[in-house]
Scaffold this active site. Sequence first.
Site, short mmCIF file in Angstrom:
data_model
loop_
_atom_site.label_atom_id
_atom_site.label_comp_id
_atom_site.label_asym_id
_atom_site.label_seq_id
_atom_site.Cartn_x
_atom_site.Cartn_y
_atom_site.Cartn_z
N THR A 187 38.58 110.18 48.35
CA THR A 187 38.76 111.01 47.16
C THR A 187 39.43 112.34 47.44
O THR A 187 39.06 113.05 48.37
CB THR A 187 37.36 111.36 46.61
N VAL A 208 32.41 100.83 40.95
CA VAL A 208 32.75 102.23 40.67
C VAL A 208 31.90 103.09 41.60
O VAL A 208 30.71 102.82 41.78
CB VAL A 208 32.47 102.59 39.19
N GLY A 209 32.50 104.10 42.20
CA GLY A 209 31.78 104.93 43.16
C GLY A 209 31.30 106.24 42.58
O GLY A 209 31.08 106.38 41.37
N GLY A 266 30.99 106.48 48.90
CA GLY A 266 30.46 106.78 47.58
C GLY A 266 29.02 106.36 47.38
O GLY A 266 28.25 107.05 46.70
N GLY A 276 33.94 110.61 50.64
CA GLY A 276 33.47 109.68 51.66
C GLY A 276 32.79 108.49 51.03
O GLY A 276 33.15 108.06 49.93
N1 GLY Z 1 34.09 108.53 47.35
C1 GLY Z 1 34.90 107.67 46.61
C2 GLY Z 1 34.32 106.36 46.37
O1 GLY Z 1 33.45 105.93 47.13
O2 GLY Z 1 34.73 105.70 45.45
#
Ligand code: GLY
Length: 328
Positions: free
Chosen positions: A186, A215-216, A240, A238
Site C-alpha cells: 500500500t 479485501v485487506g 493486511g 504490509g
Molecule cells: N496492506 C494492503 C493489503 O493487505 O491489502
Amino acid sequence: MTTPLMLATWSFAQAGLDLALPELLKGGDPLDACVLACEAAERDETVDSVGYGGLPDASGAMSLDACVMRSPSECGSVCYVTKHVQVTRLARHVMERTPHVMLAGRPADHFANEMGLPQSNLLAPAAREAWFQWSQTGIGGHAPDAALRPMDPGKGGGGGLFFGQTGGNRSTSGTDDERRWPSHDTIGVLSLACDGRLAGACSTSGTAFKAPGRVGDSPIVGHGLYVEPGIGMAVCTGEGELVMGSCAAYAVIEAMRRGASPAEAAGSVLERIDDLFSLEKHHQIGIIVSDAGGRHIVTALRDGFRAVLGDHDGSRVVEPEIVLHPGT
Ligand code: GLY
C-alpha cells in the site's frame, strides 16, 4: 502557524510527494496533497502493488481499494473496484458526495462513472506476465515464501488456492532493502497543513495473487488509516490480515489520545501484533505516524521498510527509527 509535513510509505511514494508538496507548503489542503500523491502511484506502471501496475488476484483479475480521512466524521473508502484506477479520488467522492463511508464492487464502479471518472483496463502487461509466471510455477507474489500457490488457475475462472505450501524457493536472507518485499504494498500518505489540518489516504491493489474477493486493511477506516484532529494520524502498510486483526491504525491513535508519543504508540502496536499472531518471516508491517503538531515516526516489524518525508527541505527517503525485530 504549523510547519507543514508529508509522510508516506515506501520509497516509490517520493514522486507523488514531489508533485504534492509545493501546493501544501503554500497553504494547500492536506487531503488534496494526499490524493495527488496517491494518484501518482496509481498511474505508475512500475509500482506493482497500487493502481495500474498492481499485481492481480489468483484468477488474474484486478481489484483496487482505497481510503481517505480527515476525521472520524469525514472519511470515505472504496473496495473491490475493477474498472477505475483513480480509487483514492473515488473514496473522496464517497466521503464528500454520499452519506456513506464505504462503497464496494460493481456499485462502486457505477458510482465512479456517475462522478465522471474514466474507466480503464487495470491490468498492465508486466503484471499480467507476472501473474502468468506465478500461475505456472507458484513463484512470485508479494512476499518471499508466501504460503499461497495457484491451483489450476485456468480452470473454472481460476482462483482456487492451496494454503500452507511454500511458494517456491525465494529466500528471505539478504539485504536490508525494500527489494526484500518485492511488491512493496500500500501507498499510505499523511499530510499536515500550514493551518494545522490533518488528512490521510491510502491506495492498494492488495496482496499479490490474493484469493478473488479478498479485501485487506487499506480501505477499512481504523485498520490501514486513521486520522483524529487534535491527536494525530497513522497509516499501516504490509500484511493486511495482521493489521485488520489488530485494528492497528486506530490502536496507534487511541494510544496517543491516552498520552503516548508517536514512537510509544507505534511501538506498542507492533509489540501487540507480535504477541497476537504467530508471525512468519515473510510478514512485514510498516507504521508511519504523526501527531497533530508534526512530531512523527517511521516504524516497522522487520528490516527493509522505507518511508518518504516531505517538508520545507523537500522530499527524502527515510529509514525506520524503530524496527521491532532488527536483523530479520
Ligand atoms: N496492506 C494492503 C493489503 O493487505 O491489502
